[in-house]
Design a protein around this motif. Structure first.
Motif, PDB file in Angstrom:
ATOM      1  N   THR A  59       0.823  -1.214   0.000  1.00 32.88           N
ATOM      2  CA  THR A  59       0.000   0.000   0.000  1.00 32.88           C
ATOM      3  C   THR A  59       0.853   1.258   0.000  1.00 32.88           C
ATOM      4  OG1 THR A  59      -1.646  -1.234   1.278  1.00 32.88           O
ATOM      5  CG2 THR A  59      -1.922   1.145   1.226  1.00 32.88           C
ATOM      6  N   TRP A  60       2.149   1.141   0.299  1.00 34.59           N
ATOM      7  CA  TRP A  60       3.005   2.314   0.457  1.00 34.59           C
ATOM      8  C   TRP A  60       3.036   3.230  -0.769  1.00 34.59           C
ATOM      9  CZ3 TRP A  60       5.215   5.756   3.305  1.00 34.59           C
ATOM     10  CH2 TRP A  60       6.280   6.514   2.796  1.00 34.59           C
ATOM     11  N   PRO A  61       3.220   2.730  -2.001  1.00 34.27           N
ATOM     12  CA  PRO A  61       3.316   3.666  -3.134  1.00 34.27           C
ATOM     13  C   PRO A  61       2.091   4.563  -3.291  1.00 34.27           C
ATOM     14  CG  PRO A  61       4.086   1.489  -3.783  1.00 34.27           C
ATOM     15  CD  PRO A  61       3.448   1.336  -2.437  1.00 34.27           C
ATOM     16  N   THR A  62       0.887   3.987  -3.166  1.00 30.00           N
ATOM     17  CA  THR A  62      -0.311   4.817  -3.310  1.00 30.00           C
ATOM     18  C   THR A  62      -0.483   5.758  -2.120  1.00 30.00           C
ATOM     19  OG1 THR A  62      -1.619   3.009  -2.342  1.00 30.00           O
ATOM     20  CG2 THR A  62      -1.527   3.149  -4.743  1.00 30.00           C
ATOM     21  N   ALA A  63      -0.155   5.278  -0.906  1.00 29.04           N
ATOM     22  CA  ALA A  63      -0.263   6.146   0.275  1.00 29.04           C
ATOM     23  C   ALA A  63       0.760   7.276   0.216  1.00 29.04           C
ATOM     24  CB  ALA A  63      -0.081   5.321   1.549  1.00 29.04           C
ATOM     25  N   ALA A  64       1.976   6.971  -0.263  1.00 25.32           N
ATOM     26  CA  ALA A  64       3.015   7.999  -0.337  1.00 25.32           C
ATOM     27  C   ALA A  64       2.632   9.116  -1.288  1.00 25.32           C
ATOM     28  CB  ALA A  64       4.338   7.365  -0.763  1.00 25.32           C
ATOM     29  N   ALA A  65       1.920   8.768  -2.355  1.00 23.53           N
ATOM     30  CA  ALA A  65       1.488   9.793  -3.312  1.00 23.53           C
ATOM     31  C   ALA A  65       0.473  10.757  -2.699  1.00 23.53           C
ATOM     32  CB  ALA A  65       0.895   9.126  -4.551  1.00 23.53           C
ATOM     33  N   LEU A  66      -0.187  10.339  -1.618  1.00 24.34           N
ATOM     34  CA  LEU A  66      -1.196  11.177  -0.977  1.00 24.34           C
ATOM     35  C   LEU A  66      -0.650  11.990   0.194  1.00 24.34           C
ATOM     36  CD1 LEU A  66      -4.194   8.657  -0.837  1.00 24.34           C
ATOM     37  CD2 LEU A  66      -3.593  10.267  -2.649  1.00 24.34           C
ATOM     38  N   LEU A  67       0.636  11.849   0.510  1.00 17.39           N
ATOM     39  CA  LEU A  67       1.195  12.517   1.686  1.00 17.39           C
ATOM     40  C   LEU A  67       1.040  14.040   1.653  1.00 17.39           C
ATOM     41  CD1 LEU A  67       4.411  10.434   2.465  1.00 17.39           C
ATOM     42  CD2 LEU A  67       2.283  10.548   3.777  1.00 17.39           C
ATOM     43  N   PRO A  68       1.265  14.726   0.526  1.00 11.15           N
ATOM     44  CA  PRO A  68       1.054  16.188   0.540  1.00 11.15           C
ATOM     45  C   PRO A  68      -0.381  16.568   0.902  1.00 11.15           C
ATOM     46  CG  PRO A  68       2.330  15.541  -1.390  1.00 11.15           C
ATOM     47  CD  PRO A  68       1.844  14.272  -0.767  1.00 11.15           C
ATOM     48  N   ALA A  69      -1.348  15.866   0.312  1.00  6.53           N
ATOM     49  CA  ALA A  69      -2.745  16.185   0.604  1.00  6.53           C
ATOM     50  C   ALA A  69      -3.106  15.823   2.037  1.00  6.53           C
ATOM     51  CB  ALA A  69      -3.665  15.453  -0.369  1.00  6.53           C
ATOM     52  N   THR A  70      -2.693  14.633   2.499  1.00 11.65           N
ATOM     53  CA  THR A  70      -3.041  14.205   3.849  1.00 11.65           C
ATOM     54  C   THR A  70      -2.331  15.054   4.894  1.00 11.65           C
ATOM     55  OG1 THR A  70      -3.317  11.944   3.011  1.00 11.65           O
ATOM     56  CG2 THR A  70      -3.187  12.227   5.388  1.00 11.65           C
ATOM     57  N   GLY A  71      -1.065  15.423   4.623  1.00  9.42           N
ATOM     58  CA  GLY A  71      -0.360  16.306   5.544  1.00  9.42           C
ATOM     59  C   GLY A  71      -1.040  17.662   5.657  1.00  9.42           C
ATOM     60  N   SER A  72      -1.486  18.207   4.526  1.00  3.75           N
ATOM     61  CA  SER A  72      -2.226  19.468   4.557  1.00  3.75           C
ATOM     62  C   SER A  72      -3.538  19.322   5.312  1.00  3.75           C
ATOM     63  CB  SER A  72      -2.492  19.943   3.124  1.00  3.75           C
ATOM     64  OG  SER A  72      -1.285  20.125   2.410  1.00  3.75           O
ATOM     65  N   GLN A  73      -4.194  18.183   5.116  1.00  6.50           N
ATOM     66  CA  GLN A  73      -5.447  17.943   5.824  1.00  6.50           C
ATOM     67  C   GLN A  73      -5.223  17.930   7.334  1.00  6.50           C
ATOM     68  OE1 GLN A  73      -7.110  14.058   5.241  1.00  6.50           O
ATOM     69  NE2 GLN A  73      -8.824  14.413   6.636  1.00  6.50           N
ATOM     70  N   TYR A  74      -4.163  17.268   7.784  1.00  7.84           N
ATOM     71  CA  TYR A  74      -3.912  17.185   9.220  1.00  7.84           C
ATOM     72  C   TYR A  74      -3.501  18.533   9.798  1.00  7.84           C
ATOM     73  CZ  TYR A  74      -4.724  12.310  10.295  1.00  7.84           C
ATOM     74  OH  TYR A  74      -5.337  11.107  10.549  1.00  7.84           O
ATOM     75  N   ALA A  75      -2.826  19.361   9.007  1.00  5.96           N
ATOM     76  CA  ALA A  75      -2.526  20.715   9.483  1.00  5.96           C
ATOM     77  C   ALA A  75      -3.809  21.514   9.665  1.00  5.96           C
ATOM     78  CB  ALA A  75      -1.592  21.412   8.499  1.00  5.96           C
ATOM     79  N   ALA A  76      -4.734  21.390   8.693  1.00  8.46           N
ATOM     80  CA  ALA A  76      -6.027  22.064   8.826  1.00  8.46           C
ATOM     81  C   ALA A  76      -6.835  21.482   9.985  1.00  8.46           C
ATOM     82  CB  ALA A  76      -6.809  21.948   7.523  1.00  8.46           C
ATOM     83  N   MET A  77      -6.749  20.157  10.180  1.00  8.29           N
ATOM     84  CA  MET A  77      -7.443  19.532  11.298  1.00  8.29           C
ATOM     85  C   MET A  77      -6.941  20.052  12.633  1.00  8.29           C
ATOM     86  SD  MET A  77      -7.683  15.569   9.969  1.00  8.29           S
ATOM     87  CE  MET A  77      -7.983  14.968  11.638  1.00  8.29           C
ATOM     88  N   ALA A  78      -5.634  20.336  12.726  1.00 11.07           N
ATOM     89  CA  ALA A  78      -5.077  20.886  13.962  1.00 11.07           C
ATOM     90  C   ALA A  78      -5.720  22.227  14.296  1.00 11.07           C
ATOM     91  CB  ALA A  78      -3.562  21.043  13.827  1.00 11.07           C
ATOM     92  N   VAL A  79      -5.846  23.081  13.276  1.00  9.55           N
ATOM     93  CA  VAL A  79      -6.456  24.396  13.488  1.00  9.55           C
ATOM     94  C   VAL A  79      -7.930  24.244  13.851  1.00  9.55           C
ATOM     95  CG1 VAL A  79      -6.940  26.629  12.427  1.00  9.55           C
ATOM     96  CG2 VAL A  79      -4.806  25.441  11.900  1.00  9.55           C
ATOM     97  N   GLY A  80      -8.641  23.363  13.155  1.00 11.16           N
ATOM     98  CA  GLY A  80     -10.051  23.153  13.439  1.00 11.16           C
ATOM     99  C   GLY A  80     -10.293  22.531  14.806  1.00 11.16           C
ATOM    100  N   THR A  81      -9.445  21.567  15.200  1.00 12.33           N
ATOM    101  CA  THR A  81      -9.585  20.940  16.513  1.00 12.33           C
ATOM    102  C   THR A  81      -9.431  21.960  17.627  1.00 12.33           C
ATOM    103  OG1 THR A  81      -8.772  18.803  15.697  1.00 12.33           O
ATOM    104  CG2 THR A  81      -8.607  19.201  18.059  1.00 12.33           C
ATOM    105  N   CYS A  82      -8.446  22.812  17.503  1.00 14.61           N
ATOM    106  CA  CYS A  82      -8.241  23.837  18.538  1.00 14.61           C
ATOM    107  C   CYS A  82      -9.336  24.901  18.487  1.00 14.61           C
ATOM    108  CB  CYS A  82      -6.864  24.475  18.373  1.00 14.61           C
ATOM    109  SG  CYS A  82      -5.508  23.340  18.731  1.00 14.61           S
ATOM    110  N   GLY A  83      -9.873  25.167  17.292  1.00 19.26           N
ATOM    111  CA  GLY A  83     -11.006  26.078  17.206  1.00 19.26           C
ATOM    112  C   GLY A  83     -12.222  25.533  17.942  1.00 19.26           C
ATOM    113  N   LEU A  84     -12.515  24.241  17.759  1.00 22.25           N
ATOM    114  CA  LEU A  84     -13.609  23.622  18.495  1.00 22.25           C
ATOM    115  C   LEU A  84     -13.334  23.602  19.991  1.00 22.25           C
ATOM    116  CD1 LEU A  84     -14.420  20.610  16.132  1.00 22.25           C
ATOM    117  CD2 LEU A  84     -15.828  22.636  16.514  1.00 22.25           C
ATOM    118  N   LEU A  85     -12.071  23.411  20.361  1.00 23.53           N
ATOM    119  CA  LEU A  85     -11.699  23.454  21.772  1.00 23.53           C
ATOM    120  C   LEU A  85     -11.984  24.828  22.368  1.00 23.53           C
ATOM    121  CD1 LEU A  85     -10.345  22.266  24.285  1.00 23.53           C
ATOM    122  CD2 LEU A  85      -8.128  22.827  23.268  1.00 23.53           C
ATOM    123  N   ALA A  86     -11.634  25.885  21.631  1.00 25.67           N
ATOM    124  CA  ALA A  86     -11.908  27.243  22.109  1.00 25.67           C
ATOM    125  C   ALA A  86     -13.409  27.482  22.229  1.00 25.67           C
ATOM    126  CB  ALA A  86     -11.273  28.263  21.160  1.00 25.67           C
TER     127      ALA A  86
END
Length: 416
Positions: free
Chosen positions: A309-336
């Motif tokens: 599964t690594w080759p297909t998952a590795a191709a998604l790392l830029p998108a998934t990494g960006s998603q998790y960065a946005a999730m961090a902001v959203g999670t803390c927004g919900l916390l606030a």
């Protein structure tokens, strides 16, 4: 306890809890045949859902309590007692139904029903310790559970049935529950025990449970649905990419579950919101750094992690990494938002969970599997922006006016 030590204990506790769940699955896989492990995994998934519902209904409202007075101590006692009694009732019903159904899966579900008060009760005590600003006791409880569960599973023979493994896993949490209950009794002795308020209309747990169902069920079912009607590779690729970001899930869960008691130490509301925004920036930077580390992994190391599964998952790392960065902001927004006015989060969860599904489907239509991954990022980004806009409105207009608006716009029908 100093704030820095409390943060470290909270994160370490969540890490130990996550590690326990991972090692339980690893141990079960090593002790079971392929078919038996599939049955064990299905039953363990049922437990995971029940654990999430329990945390949403009792744990998350509990950690919003402030101070260590009699009311807070009573709320901790009541939440743990309510969880154990409810788990015992639901577990008895589950066991009674499954005892009439043949098959190994039914027997494993029956065992889950019998041990449900133990495993959910031990988890509820963790929330109580966090609310009482004693995260080191929660960490102690989870370390004891980790030692007991690994010791109990290590002496099982290969080929053990799923029902036996579920029973051993569940009962191994009993020492941790007993020790934690004794410590909690000592910390809350004399506080009132009130169970009825948690069943009344208006209990925050009802809203948080809906949020849990909407936020988790829609994303999971949408991915499975697209995999069923479209490309089955979508499920494996997104699951593989998400698995690589498991450590960040631990951090996000720690922020949501144990952040309010720690941030509640800051008495000034403006400073508390700023601290939450700083936490969002730190978590987003951590997500970006983690994504960079994963992108730089050699292909051989990646294949050791995810196999084919690594080759297909590795191709998604830029998108998934960006998603998790946005999730961090959203999670803390919900916390606030939960610290400012917890009744304002349900509408955001409902609207933007559905928005994420729309972006996921639209991205898949436009760009296939990578497009679906970028669609998830856009959904998380929109949710993050919406949460912080609502935080700004609450800070500008005041909680009272915003609550009045939330009552008229509540998608589940007014004040819960």
């Amino acid at each position: 306890m100093r704030a820095r030590t409390a943060v470290l204990c909270s994160v370490a506790d969540q890490g130990v809890a996550a590690l326990t769940n991972i090692l339980v699955l690893v141990a079960a896989a090593r002790l079971s045949t392929v078919s038996d492990f599939a049955r064990f995994s299905a039953v363990y998934l049922v437990f995971t859902v029940l654990l999430g519902v329990s945390g949403a209904y009792t744990g998350q409202p509990l950690v919003l309590k402030r101070g260590a007075g009699e009311e807070t101590r009573g709320a901790c006692r009541s939440a743990v007692a309510f969880t154990v009694l409810t788990a015992a009732t639901l577990g008895a019903l589950l066991a009674a139904v499954c005892v009439l159904v043949p098959g190994d899966t039914a027997r494993a579900l029956m065992m889950l029903g019998l041990v449900l008060p133990v495993v959910l009760g031990q988890d509820a005590v963790r929330y109580a310790f966090a609310t009482l600003q004693k995260p080191h006791l929660a960490l102690t409880s989870d370390l004891l559970r980790l030692i007991c569960v690994l010791g109990a599973l290590s002496v099982q023979a290969y080929g053990a049935s799923p029902a036996r493994l579920i029973a051993v896993w569940g009962l191994s949490a009993l020492p941790a529950l007993l020790v934690s209950a004794a410590l909690l009794h000592r910390a809350t002795s004399g506080a009132p025990l009130r169970l009825r308020p948690m069943l009344r209309r208006g209990h925050l747990g009802q809203r948080f449970t809906v949020e849990f169902g909407v936020g988790n069920a829609t994303s999971q079912l949408s991915v499975l649905g697209l995999g069923a009607v479209g490309n089955p590779l979508l499920v494996g690729a997104l699951r593989g990419a998400t698995t690589l970001f498991g450590p960040l899930n631990v951090l996000y869960t720690s922020a949501t579950s144990f952040g309010p008691p720690l941030l509640g130490r800051i008495t000034d509301e403006r400073r508390r919101v700023r601290a939450t925004a700083l936490l969002a920036a730190v978590l987003a930077a951590t997500a970006a750094l983690w994504a960079t580390v994963l992108a730089l992994l050699p292909d051989t190391a990646g294949r050791q992690l995810l196999g084919d599964t690594w080759p297909t998952a590795a191709a998604l790392l830029p998108a998934t990494g960006s998603q998790y960065a946005a999730m961090a902001v959203g999670t803390c927004g919900l916390l606030a938002l939960r610290m400012l006015d917890p009744r304002t989060t349900l509408a955001i969860q409902v609207v933007f969970s559905l928005t994420a599904v729309a972006f996921l489907a639209g991205g898949y239509v436009v760009g296939g599997v990578p497009g679906a991954a970028w669609g998830l990022f856009l959904g998380s980004l929109c949710k993050a922006v919406a949460t912080w806009i609502r935080v700004a409105r609450l800070r500008r207009r005041g909680p009272a006016q915003e609550e009045s608006e939330a009552v008229t716009q509540d998608p589940v029908g007014g004040r819960a």
